[in-house]
Scaffold this active site. Sequence first.
Site, PDB file in Angstrom:
ATOM      1  N   HIS A   1       5.594  -8.538  -3.924  1.00 47.80           N
ATOM      2  CA  HIS A   1       4.214  -8.835  -3.512  1.00 47.80           C
ATOM      3  C   HIS A   1       3.844 -10.296  -3.772  1.00 47.80           C
ATOM      4  O   HIS A   1       3.166 -10.596  -4.756  1.00 47.80           O
ATOM      5  CB  HIS A   1       3.242  -7.940  -4.275  1.00 47.80           C
ATOM      6  CG  HIS A   1       3.391  -6.493  -3.947  1.00 47.80           C
ATOM      7  ND1 HIS A   1       2.897  -5.939  -2.795  1.00 47.80           N
ATOM      8  CD2 HIS A   1       4.011  -5.489  -4.604  1.00 47.80           C
ATOM      9  CE1 HIS A   1       3.194  -4.654  -2.760  1.00 47.80           C
ATOM     10  NE2 HIS A   1       3.872  -4.356  -3.851  1.00 47.80           N
TER      11      HIS A   1
ATOM     12  N   ARG B   1      13.090   3.830  -0.439  1.00 48.68           N
ATOM     13  CA  ARG B   1      11.742   3.791  -1.030  1.00 48.68           C
ATOM     14  C   ARG B   1      11.814   4.024  -2.534  1.00 48.68           C
ATOM     15  O   ARG B   1      12.677   4.752  -3.008  1.00 48.68           O
ATOM     16  CB  ARG B   1      10.841   4.860  -0.398  1.00 48.68           C
ATOM     17  CG  ARG B   1      10.483   4.562   1.052  1.00 48.68           C
ATOM     18  CD  ARG B   1       9.499   5.597   1.578  1.00 48.68           C
ATOM     19  NE  ARG B   1       8.308   5.647   0.737  1.00 48.68           N
ATOM     20  CZ  ARG B   1       7.455   6.663   0.701  1.00 48.68           C
ATOM     21  NH1 ARG B   1       7.655   7.716   1.443  1.00 48.68           N
ATOM     22  NH2 ARG B   1       6.400   6.619  -0.081  1.00 48.68           N
TER      23      ARG B   1
ATOM     24  N   GLU C   1       1.591 -11.831  -2.510  1.00 48.57           N
ATOM     25  CA  GLU C   1       0.123 -11.918  -2.458  1.00 48.57           C
ATOM     26  C   GLU C   1      -0.526 -11.662  -3.818  1.00 48.57           C
ATOM     27  O   GLU C   1      -1.711 -11.937  -4.003  1.00 48.57           O
ATOM     28  CB  GLU C   1      -0.430 -10.953  -1.399  1.00 48.57           C
ATOM     29  CG  GLU C   1      -0.397  -9.457  -1.753  1.00 48.57           C
ATOM     30  CD  GLU C   1       0.963  -8.785  -1.544  1.00 48.57           C
ATOM     31  OE1 GLU C   1       1.970  -9.493  -1.325  1.00 48.57           O
ATOM     32  OE2 GLU C   1       1.006  -7.539  -1.600  1.00 48.57           O
TER      33      GLU C   1
ATOM     34  N   ILE D   1       6.240  -3.419  -7.336  1.00 49.76           N
ATOM     35  CA  ILE D   1       5.459  -2.234  -7.699  1.00 49.76           C
ATOM     36  C   ILE D   1       6.054  -1.023  -6.982  1.00 49.76           C
ATOM     37  O   ILE D   1       5.952  -0.921  -5.758  1.00 49.76           O
ATOM     38  CB  ILE D   1       3.980  -2.375  -7.269  1.00 49.76           C
ATOM     39  CG1 ILE D   1       3.378  -3.704  -7.726  1.00 49.76           C
ATOM     40  CG2 ILE D   1       3.168  -1.174  -7.731  1.00 49.76           C
ATOM     41  CD1 ILE D   1       2.977  -3.768  -9.156  1.00 49.76           C
ATOM     42  N   ARG D   2       6.656  -0.111  -7.735  1.00 47.88           N
ATOM     43  CA  ARG D   2       7.302   1.064  -7.103  1.00 47.88           C
ATOM     44  C   ARG D   2       8.033   0.596  -5.846  1.00 47.88           C
ATOM     45  O   ARG D   2       7.922   1.182  -4.768  1.00 47.88           O
ATOM     46  CB  ARG D   2       6.244   2.117  -6.728  1.00 47.88           C
ATOM     47  CG  ARG D   2       5.719   2.921  -7.934  1.00 47.88           C
ATOM     48  CD  ARG D   2       4.500   3.781  -7.580  1.00 47.88           C
ATOM     49  NE  ARG D   2       4.648   4.468  -6.308  1.00 47.88           N
ATOM     50  CZ  ARG D   2       5.092   5.722  -6.170  1.00 47.88           C
ATOM     51  NH1 ARG D   2       5.428   6.432  -7.219  1.00 47.88           N
ATOM     52  NH2 ARG D   2       5.189   6.270  -4.979  1.00 47.88           N
TER      53      ARG D   2
ATOM     54  N   GLY E   1       0.878  -1.173   0.000  1.00 44.44           N
ATOM     55  CA  GLY E   1       0.000   0.000   0.000  1.00 44.44           C
ATOM     56  C   GLY E   1       0.903   1.207   0.000  1.00 44.44           C
ATOM     57  O   GLY E   1       2.052   1.109  -0.431  1.00 44.44           O
ATOM     58  N   GLU E   2       0.421   2.336   0.468  1.00 38.70           N
ATOM     59  CA  GLU E   2       1.282   3.505   0.591  1.00 38.70           C
ATOM     60  C   GLU E   2       1.779   3.595   2.024  1.00 38.70           C
ATOM     61  O   GLU E   2       0.982   3.763   2.955  1.00 38.70           O
ATOM     62  CB  GLU E   2       0.532   4.775   0.180  1.00 38.70           C
ATOM     63  CG  GLU E   2       0.618   5.044  -1.308  1.00 38.70           C
ATOM     64  CD  GLU E   2       2.051   5.013  -1.849  1.00 38.70           C
ATOM     65  OE1 GLU E   2       2.319   4.235  -2.786  1.00 38.70           O
ATOM     66  OE2 GLU E   2       2.930   5.731  -1.333  1.00 38.70           O
ATOM     67  N   SER E   3       3.096   3.510   2.202  1.00 42.66           N
ATOM     68  CA  SER E   3       3.637   3.440   3.564  1.00 42.66           C
ATOM     69  C   SER E   3       3.339   4.711   4.354  1.00 42.66           C
ATOM     70  O   SER E   3       3.117   4.642   5.562  1.00 42.66           O
ATOM     71  CB  SER E   3       5.135   3.164   3.522  1.00 42.66           C
ATOM     72  OG  SER E   3       5.819   4.209   2.859  1.00 42.66           O
TER      73      SER E   3
ATOM     74  N   CYS F   1       6.470  -4.872   0.879  1.00 41.50           N
ATOM     75  CA  CYS F   1       6.560  -3.564   0.224  1.00 41.50           C
ATOM     76  C   CYS F   1       6.384  -2.428   1.233  1.00 41.50           C
ATOM     77  O   CYS F   1       7.313  -2.128   1.966  1.00 41.50           O
ATOM     78  CB  CYS F   1       5.574  -3.484  -0.937  1.00 41.50           C
ATOM     79  SG  CYS F   1       5.933  -2.134  -2.062  1.00 41.50           S
TER      80      CYS F   1
END
Lengths: 197, 297
Positions: free
Chosen positions: A172, A108, A174, A136-137, A50-52, A79
């Site tokens: 990821h 990051r 998942e 992903i990023r 997600g967004e940390s 992530c």
Amino acid sequence: MEKPLRIGVLALQGDFREHAAMLRRLDAAVVEVRLPGQLDGLDGLIIPGGESTTIGKLAAMYGLDDAIRAFRGAIFGTCAGLILLAREAVDGTHGQPLLGLVDIAVRRNAFGRQVASFEADLEVEGEPEPVHAVFIRAPWVESAGPGVQVLAEAAGHAVLAREGRYLVAAFHPELTGDTRIHEQFLDLVREEQGVRA
Amino acid sequence: MPAMAEIGTMRVKSGLAEMLKGGVIMDVVNADQAKIAEEAGACAVMALERVPADIRVQGGVARMSDPDMIKGIQAAVTIPVMAKCRIGHFAEAQILQALEVDYIDESEVLTPADLENHVDKWKYTVPFVCGATNLGEALRRLGEGAAMIRTKGEAGTGDIVNAVTHMRSVFGTIRRLGSMVEEELYSEAKRLQAPYELVKWVAENGRLPVVTFTAGGIATPADAALCMQLGADGVFVGSGIFKAGNPAQRARAIVEATTHFNDPEILARVSAGLGEAMVGISTASLKPEQLLETRGW
């Protein structure tokens, strides 16, 4: 029959449903965690992608940061979860709150912006066949303390690592159908229960 | 990146949307607003020159933003930065990809550049999000390569009714598909004007194959919670934050409401003391030519 493991998935923001689905495939009982009290009685916890910054702020607002620091079970971060568990983020995002539980410094968006997001096969310690990983990023582990065991690398940087009861992945697992990394985590949860028993 | 790595795959493109779920994507017009959004807990920002409410008032042609402005926002925050291109304007999309924005929104909020064709989104490494008012429109966009869908609502109004209508339509039609037998799916695909393979996938899986946010008219924490309870994966908030009094506090409250959408006590607490919401326009008072939702084909 063995009692199923009760695993929490931090459900503040991000792809927590994919982790929950993965855990159910492995016969774990899943609890979505949005408030500190929901950590009670859990055997392990996953901090999802997600967004940390978003997850970190929402955790701090509701006292989940301290509650997770006090949690005694095994924890797996993917992530954003890896970033949150780290001791330090080297690109220093204006005082981004971290949990500081794993002795790693992370970078990051280390591979670049979304145009550089990729999927690739990884050699993973303890797995005879490569693991197909989605980045992903993604962050990477810039440096790790002596107690950290690196389990996989990409582009010369650690992207899967373990320290004690913590497992962290820059990618990821998942998002694929491959349950092996989650199985490794559930083994860690059982191992940790043995240590505490 | 390691050798043998693949970029720009559908899994990687839709994967970023998976990471945005449960979050709020906020419209911002400069670096200062972007920082306020990030500080409030936004999971991404949408860089655009004018928020939809201002586009409505000022009129004129609404285009892709100035690259300098987009770069300024990219430099100011670490969260993903999205930007809009006009419907069918593939040159704007090429420019946005060269700028390395994290997502391109082919958006009805800007003035359309093509009255029949959307951008062929398969050609890009950068993923696209597109608006939809119903399931057929959503599946047509996926057929063109979109990696994320947002229901359109009616942007720049602060009126949630069209967003609700579009979500009810998309999610309701998905539920009905689930009760159909195989041969009915062929005629349903025809009725929806959507690719049969996608219609079949949705009927079998009970959901869209990509993340589905909602947009257009969200102005309060309660609006965000309503959308999440109706089945949205997350929300876009455009004019609702920076056209309100005290944007920072409202932004944070909408972020909290999107996470705790099922907890009325938390919703009551975060809804209190936010000051004035954007004034808004009732969508029922708009003339047909003022509606943005009808743009897109």
